[in-house]
Design an enzyme around this catalytic site. Structure first.
Site, PDB file in Angstrom:
ATOM      1  N   GLU A 175       7.280   1.010  16.615  1.00  0.00           N
ATOM      2  CA  GLU A 175       8.376   1.742  15.987  1.00  0.00           C
ATOM      3  C   GLU A 175       8.362   3.068  15.635  1.00  0.00           C
ATOM      4  O   GLU A 175       7.373   3.731  16.275  1.00  0.00           O
ATOM      5  CB  GLU A 175       8.600   1.286  14.324  1.00  0.00           C
ATOM      6  CG  GLU A 175       8.903  -0.535  14.570  1.00  0.00           C
ATOM      7  CD  GLU A 175       9.398  -1.023  13.228  1.00  0.00           C
ATOM      8  OE1 GLU A 175      10.050  -0.299  12.443  1.00  0.00           O
ATOM      9  OE2 GLU A 175       9.141  -2.264  12.900  1.00  0.00           O
ATOM     10  N   GLU A 230       3.106  -4.566  12.531  1.00  0.00           N
ATOM     11  CA  GLU A 230       2.190  -3.635  12.201  1.00  0.00           C
ATOM     12  C   GLU A 230       1.299  -4.186  11.542  1.00  0.00           C
ATOM     13  O   GLU A 230       1.658  -4.349  10.169  1.00  0.00           O
ATOM     14  CB  GLU A 230       2.645  -2.303  11.745  1.00  0.00           C
ATOM     15  CG  GLU A 230       1.923  -1.068  11.892  1.00  0.00           C
ATOM     16  CD  GLU A 230       0.971  -0.730  10.716  1.00  0.00           C
ATOM     17  OE1 GLU A 230      -0.233  -1.012  10.831  1.00  0.00           O
ATOM     18  OE2 GLU A 230       1.708  -0.493   9.700  1.00  0.00           O
ATOM     19  N   ASN A 290       0.720  -1.114   0.195  1.00  0.00           N
ATOM     20  CA  ASN A 290       0.014  -0.036  -0.136  1.00  0.00           C
ATOM     21  C   ASN A 290       0.846   1.091  -0.132  1.00  0.00           C
ATOM     22  O   ASN A 290       0.558   2.298  -0.703  1.00  0.00           O
ATOM     23  CB  ASN A 290      -1.011  -0.084   1.367  1.00  0.00           C
ATOM     24  CG  ASN A 290      -0.208  -0.160   2.556  1.00  0.00           C
ATOM     25  OD1 ASN A 290       0.931  -0.646   2.540  1.00  0.00           O
ATOM     26  ND2 ASN A 290      -0.956   0.157   3.508  1.00  0.00           N
ATOM     27  N   CYS A 337      -3.268   1.497   6.378  1.00  0.00           N
ATOM     28  CA  CYS A 337      -3.681   0.718   7.575  1.00  0.00           C
ATOM     29  C   CYS A 337      -4.450   1.655   8.945  1.00  0.00           C
ATOM     30  O   CYS A 337      -5.230   1.205   9.388  1.00  0.00           O
ATOM     31  CB  CYS A 337      -2.418   0.232   8.384  1.00  0.00           C
ATOM     32  SG  CYS A 337      -1.169   1.087   8.633  1.00  0.00           S
TER      33      CYS A 337
HETATM   34  O1  TXE Z   1      -0.867  -9.002   2.738  1.00  0.00           O
HETATM   35  P1  TXE Z   1       0.291 -10.030   3.681  1.00  0.00           P
HETATM   36  P2  TXE Z   1      -1.808  -9.029   1.317  1.00  0.00           P
HETATM   37  C1  TXE Z   1      -4.374  -6.240   4.956  1.00  0.00           C
HETATM   38  C2  TXE Z   1      -5.450  -5.676   3.996  1.00  0.00           C
HETATM   39  C3  TXE Z   1      -5.339  -6.598   2.808  1.00  0.00           C
HETATM   40  C4  TXE Z   1      -4.811  -7.728   3.542  1.00  0.00           C
HETATM   41  C5  TXE Z   1      -4.032  -8.887   2.592  1.00  0.00           C
HETATM   42  O2  TXE Z   1      -6.880  -6.153   4.610  1.00  0.00           O
HETATM   43  O3  TXE Z   1      -6.536  -6.651   2.355  1.00  0.00           O
HETATM   44  O4  TXE Z   1      -3.797  -7.464   4.502  1.00  0.00           O
HETATM   45  O5  TXE Z   1      -2.834  -8.291   1.835  1.00  0.00           O
HETATM   46  C6  TXE Z   1       4.343 -11.279   2.722  1.00  0.00           C
HETATM   47  N1  TXE Z   1       5.954 -15.434   5.151  1.00  0.00           N
HETATM   48  N2  TXE Z   1      -3.151  -5.310   4.829  1.00  0.00           N
HETATM   49  O6  TXE Z   1      -2.090 -10.429   1.143  1.00  0.00           O
HETATM   50  O7  TXE Z   1      -0.037 -11.407   2.878  1.00  0.00           O
HETATM   51  C7  TXE Z   1       4.086 -10.787   1.331  1.00  0.00           C
HETATM   52  O8  TXE Z   1       4.650 -11.309   0.343  1.00  0.00           O
HETATM   53  C8  TXE Z   1       6.586 -14.243   5.011  1.00  0.00           C
HETATM   54  C9  TXE Z   1      -2.798  -4.255   5.897  1.00  0.00           C
HETATM   55  O9  TXE Z   1      -0.847  -8.419   0.461  1.00  0.00           O
HETATM   56  O10 TXE Z   1       0.168  -9.964   4.811  1.00  0.00           O
HETATM   57  C10 TXE Z   1       4.171  -9.430   1.337  1.00  0.00           C
HETATM   58  O11 TXE Z   1       5.378  -8.948   1.248  1.00  0.00           O
HETATM   59  N3  TXE Z   1       6.067 -13.305   4.100  1.00  0.00           N
HETATM   60  C11 TXE Z   1      -1.754  -3.850   5.862  1.00  0.00           C
HETATM   61  C12 TXE Z   1       3.749  -8.895   3.133  1.00  0.00           C
HETATM   62  O12 TXE Z   1       4.149 -10.215   3.625  1.00  0.00           O
HETATM   63  C13 TXE Z   1       4.857 -13.373   3.732  1.00  0.00           C
HETATM   64  C14 TXE Z   1      -0.925  -3.595   4.213  1.00  0.00           C
HETATM   65  C15 TXE Z   1       2.480  -8.396   3.385  1.00  0.00           C
HETATM   66  O13 TXE Z   1       1.332  -9.463   2.702  1.00  0.00           O
HETATM   67  C16 TXE Z   1       4.161 -14.550   3.934  1.00  0.00           C
HETATM   68  C17 TXE Z   1      -1.208  -4.475   3.376  1.00  0.00           C
HETATM   69  C18 TXE Z   1       4.738 -15.501   4.660  1.00  0.00           C
HETATM   70  N4  TXE Z   1       4.074 -16.801   4.711  1.00  0.00           N
HETATM   71  C19 TXE Z   1      -2.432  -5.259   3.840  1.00  0.00           C
HETATM   72  N5  TXE Z   1       2.951 -14.572   3.353  1.00  0.00           N
HETATM   73  C20 TXE Z   1      -1.046  -2.715   6.721  1.00  0.00           C
HETATM   74  N6  TXE Z   1      -1.039  -3.156   7.984  1.00  0.00           N
HETATM   75  O14 TXE Z   1      -0.710  -1.462   6.193  1.00  0.00           O
HETATM   76  C21 TXE Z   1       2.858 -13.145   2.759  1.00  0.00           C
HETATM   77  N7  TXE Z   1       4.119 -12.681   3.046  1.00  0.00           N
END
Ligand code: TXE
Length: 491
Positions: free
Chosen positions: A472, A259, A160, A293
């Site tokens: 952080e 986070e 994002n 977020c």
């Molecule tokens: O997030 P992921 P996604 C929320 C928001 C969104 C949902 C899914 O609701 O619809 O999350 O988004 C890595 N081991 N937020 O699927 O999966 C992945 O490759 C290690 C809130 O995109 O959490 C990416 O680099 N790493 C949020 C990162 O984790 C892994 C912002 C985030 O992906 C992994 C974005 C694993 N097993 C989405 N699986 C906020 N807090 O701002 C995935 N990744």
């Protein structure tokens, strides 16, 4: 991009970009505004991730032994170099995210520069704890803590605010003498690779900053977080993935900073300045197409001003301009991907089934041929939902909010705190005492009064409950990215 001449986004390991080999895996980087591929990304396999961690381990000793002054100068040069290549960073971020160019300039890339400068200042000025302990007979002992780098830090970031969140972690990590292995989101690999060029030019030694591209499970994300050479993990992303990563590193008892998601509330009291509140709510609900977020998805409004707030917000939502991210007049981009749009649309459908009244939006806009393949969604406002409904309980992460009336301050506080998340809240009132009182009563990491997403990078950032673990920012970053050794000297 043609199949013959793809623009490659490459992994960066031990000071070098790695050329994709013939047999290696790769995937497309998609422009969410059009749905078209704009680059090809080289996916890191387990051996390449191992090389990255090994390089980071090798660089750790020399980099952590470098004087703080030299380390912070590298950070300051990095900030200058991002400024010098500002438009390139903006273009890379816009291509990956589809966000409006104005937003990428004013928020993402501007903040990357600020992250490097601020953490250079913070680390340069940091002191250390010391205590003089009274002993019998008028004698004393001196306790002081020496802060040492955590080590090789895995940095896992989402799509994002890709560069903003990456530099928010990488700048303090490097300033504190750590080395990093970065795994950007598979949706947004571009700026992490550009940053590798900048950091190398700024004088960061080879191996201190490594980038491995790929997905989560069965790919680079998993390879990094399960690697025994990782000393800590800082992660921003979904709650489910964060919990999974926590389980992954638990057997090795490594520090984590998480986070995660949010389901943030705004509370509008009858004495709030209506125009100021509507401007603030418009930003907090719709900024970055709701994909921050900190974004507000629950708006609790005092019943006496409910109609005015609802009408004003609808008018502002309708005046948002969806369109080409490159058009300076565009205010609102697409969602990050078709998959994410599926998720958001699922909540639009569910809200309909639950009897929500759609005040505006609720569907998919038609923007014209060039943007037809993009993952666009209409800014949407609902009434008629309650805290019991899933669209009010679960993080949707789109340009949507439910408006819910309240009658008393106690009721507003209870409704806002009735959530499993606890990241942020905003309180809108001209009553000074109420502003402080309600902001403090919020069970969140960050409360704003009469503003939203106004950040001082020295202040702590993070959430409670499903929103995360640890903080952080400012001294909190120094605490996460270092380990103290306390020395006690009997004087
Ligand atoms: O997030 P992921 P996604 C929320 C928001 C969104 C949902 C899914 O609701 O619809 O999350 O988004 C890595 N081991 N937020 O699927 O999966 C992945 O490759 C290690 C809130 O995109 O959490 C990416 O680099 N790493 C949020 C990162 O984790 C892994 C912002 C985030 O992906 C992994 C974005 C694993 N097993 C989405 N699986 C906020 N807090 O701002 C995935 N990744």
């Amino acid at each position: 991009m043609t199949a013959q001449t793809p623009r490659w986004i490459r992994n960066f390991v031990d000071g070098h970009f790695i050329d994709p080999d013939d047999g290696g895996k790769s995937f497309d980087a998609i422009d969410p505004a059009t749905g078209l591929a704009h680059a090809r990304v080289h996916e890191a396999d387990a051996p390449l991730v191992d090389r990255a961690v090994t390089a980071a381990r090798k660089a750790l000793g020399p980099w952590s032994a470098t004087a703080v002054r030299e380390r912070t100068e590298v950070l300051r040069r990095a900030a200058d170099l991002i400024e010098a290549r500002f438009d390139e960073f903006v273009a890379a971020e816009v291509a990956d995210t589809g966000k409006p160019v104005a937003l990428a300039r004013d928020l993402d890339v501007a903040r990357a520069v600020a992250n490097f400068r601020t953490f250079a200042d913070i680390v340069a000025a940091a002191g250390q704890e010391s205590f003089l302990t009274d002993l019998p007979g008028g004698r004393h002992a001196l306790n002081y803590a020496v802060r040492k780098p955590l080590g090789v830090v895995a940095v896992i970031v989402p799509w994002n605010l890709p560069l903003l969140l990456l530099t928010w972690k990488v700048a303090p990590a490097l300033a504190c003498g750590n080395t990093v292995v970065v795994k950007p989101s598979e949706e947004t690999p571009g700026t992490a690779a550009l940053l590798a060029e900048v950091l190398a030019e700024a004088g960061l030694p080879a191996g201190a900053y490594n980038v491995v591209h790929g997905f989560g499970g069965g790919s680079a994300g998993e390879y990094v977080t399960t690697h025994p050479g990782i000393d800590g993990v800082t992660f921003t992303g979904s709650t489910a993935t964060g919990a999974h990563v926590m389980r992954t590193v638990a057997p090795r008892v490594r520090p984590v900073s998480f986070e995660l998601g949010g389901k943030n509330a705004a509370l509008v009291f009858p004495d709030a300045d209506l125009e100021e509140t509507l401007d603030g709510l418009t930003r907090s609900v719709f900024a970055n197409t709701g994909q921050v977020c900190l974004c507000t998805e629950r708006v609790y409004v005092h019943r006496s001003v409910f109609a005015d707030v609802a009408d004003g917000l609808v008018e502002r939502a309708r005046s948002l301009r969806l369109g080409s991210p490159l058009d300076p007049a565009t205010t609102t981009g697409p969602l990050i991907s078709q998959a994410h749009r599926q998720k958001v649309r699922g909540y639009l459908d569910l809200a309909g089934e639950l009897g929500a009244k759609v005040l505006t939006g609720g569907g998919t806009p038609a923007l014209g041929t060039e943007l037809d393949g993009g993952s666009w969604i209409e800014p949407t406002l609902w009434t008629g939902l309650t805290n019991a409904d899933r669209p009010v309980r679960e993080e949707i992460f789109g340009p949507v909010a439910a408006l819910i009336p309240f009658d008393t301050e106690d009721e507003a506080v209870a409704l806002a705190n009735d959530t499993d998340y606890g990241l942020a809240a905003s309180v809108w009132t001209r009553d000074l005492r109420r502003g402080h009182r309600v902001a403090q009563a919020m069970n969140v990491g960050m409360s704003w009064v009469n503003t939203w997403f106004l950040r001082d990078l020295r202040s702590p950032f993070g959430g409670v409950g499903l929103s995360g673990l640890g903080r952080e920012g400012g001294a909190s970053s120094l605490h996460f990215y270092t380990e103290p050794t306390n020395v006690c000297v009997q004087l």
